[in-house]
Motif scaffolding. Structure first.
Motif, PDB file in Angstrom:
ATOM      1  N   LEU A  18      82.641  20.962 -37.965  1.00 52.08           N
ATOM      2  CA  LEU A  18      82.046  19.671 -37.630  1.00 52.08           C
ATOM      3  C   LEU A  18      80.524  19.752 -37.589  1.00 52.08           C
ATOM      4  CD1 LEU A  18      84.497  18.340 -34.906  1.00 52.08           C
ATOM      5  CD2 LEU A  18      84.225  17.537 -37.252  1.00 52.08           C
ATOM      6  N   SER A  19      79.977  20.851 -37.155  1.00 55.52           N
ATOM      7  CA  SER A  19      78.523  20.987 -37.142  1.00 55.52           C
ATOM      8  C   SER A  19      77.982  21.068 -38.554  1.00 55.52           C
ATOM      9  CB  SER A  19      78.105  22.222 -36.341  1.00 55.52           C
ATOM     10  OG  SER A  19      78.513  23.405 -36.992  1.00 55.52           O
ATOM     11  N   GLY A  20      78.749  21.599 -39.492  1.00 59.16           N
ATOM     12  CA  GLY A  20      78.336  21.653 -40.889  1.00 59.16           C
ATOM     13  C   GLY A  20      78.272  20.272 -41.505  1.00 59.16           C
ATOM     14  N   CYS A  21      79.174  19.393 -41.142  1.00 60.63           N
ATOM     15  CA  CYS A  21      79.161  18.025 -41.672  1.00 60.63           C
ATOM     16  C   CYS A  21      77.926  17.279 -41.202  1.00 60.63           C
ATOM     17  CB  CYS A  21      80.413  17.268 -41.231  1.00 60.63           C
ATOM     18  SG  CYS A  21      81.928  17.922 -41.921  1.00 60.63           S
ATOM     19  N   GLU A  22      77.551  17.481 -39.967  1.00 63.70           N
ATOM     20  CA  GLU A  22      76.368  16.819 -39.446  1.00 63.70           C
ATOM     21  C   GLU A  22      75.128  17.302 -40.184  1.00 63.70           C
ATOM     22  OE1 GLU A  22      75.568  15.686 -35.095  1.00 63.70           O
ATOM     23  OE2 GLU A  22      74.608  17.623 -35.405  1.00 63.70           O
ATOM     24  N   GLY A  23      75.075  18.568 -40.517  1.00 67.05           N
ATOM     25  CA  GLY A  23      73.947  19.123 -41.252  1.00 67.05           C
ATOM     26  C   GLY A  23      73.812  18.494 -42.629  1.00 67.05           C
ATOM     27  N   GLU A  24      74.948  18.253 -43.299  1.00 67.77           N
ATOM     28  CA  GLU A  24      74.916  17.623 -44.608  1.00 67.77           C
ATOM     29  C   GLU A  24      74.359  16.209 -44.520  1.00 67.77           C
ATOM     30  OE1 GLU A  24      78.683  17.658 -46.525  1.00 67.77           O
ATOM     31  OE2 GLU A  24      78.670  19.830 -46.812  1.00 67.77           O
ATOM     32  N   ALA A  25      74.791  15.456 -43.536  1.00 71.31           N
ATOM     33  CA  ALA A  25      74.324  14.080 -43.380  1.00 71.31           C
ATOM     34  C   ALA A  25      72.823  14.046 -43.094  1.00 71.31           C
ATOM     35  CB  ALA A  25      75.084  13.387 -42.263  1.00 71.31           C
TER      36      ALA A  25
END
Length: 73
Positions: A18-25
């Motif tokens: 989930l922290s990786g998805c936030e980084g992409e956004a």
């Protein structure tokens, strides 16, 4: 392995993804903002590069395609 350890590992793995998805956004919005700024400055080459970065993160992002089309026009 006990149930509590399995749940702990599952929670850690979920938090990691989930922290990786936030980084992409965040990266996507940063590149998009830079692309828009370069477009306003009429620095088309740099704007094109920033928009390509957005499309590498999210190949279906319509706004980036619209701005890229504006640059090519």
């Amino acid at each position: 392995m006990s149930l509590s350890k399995v749940l702990l590992v599952a929670a850690c793995v979920s938090a990691f993804f989930l922290s990786g998805c936030e980084g992409e956004a965040e990266r996507k919005s940063k590149y998009l903002a830079k692309g828009k700024a370069y477009l306003e400055e009429e620095n088309y080459e740099k704007a094109r590069i920033e928009l390509k970065n957005v499309l590498q993160i999210d190949p279906k992002y319509a706004e980036a395609y619209l701005l890229a089309g504006t640059i090519e026009e």
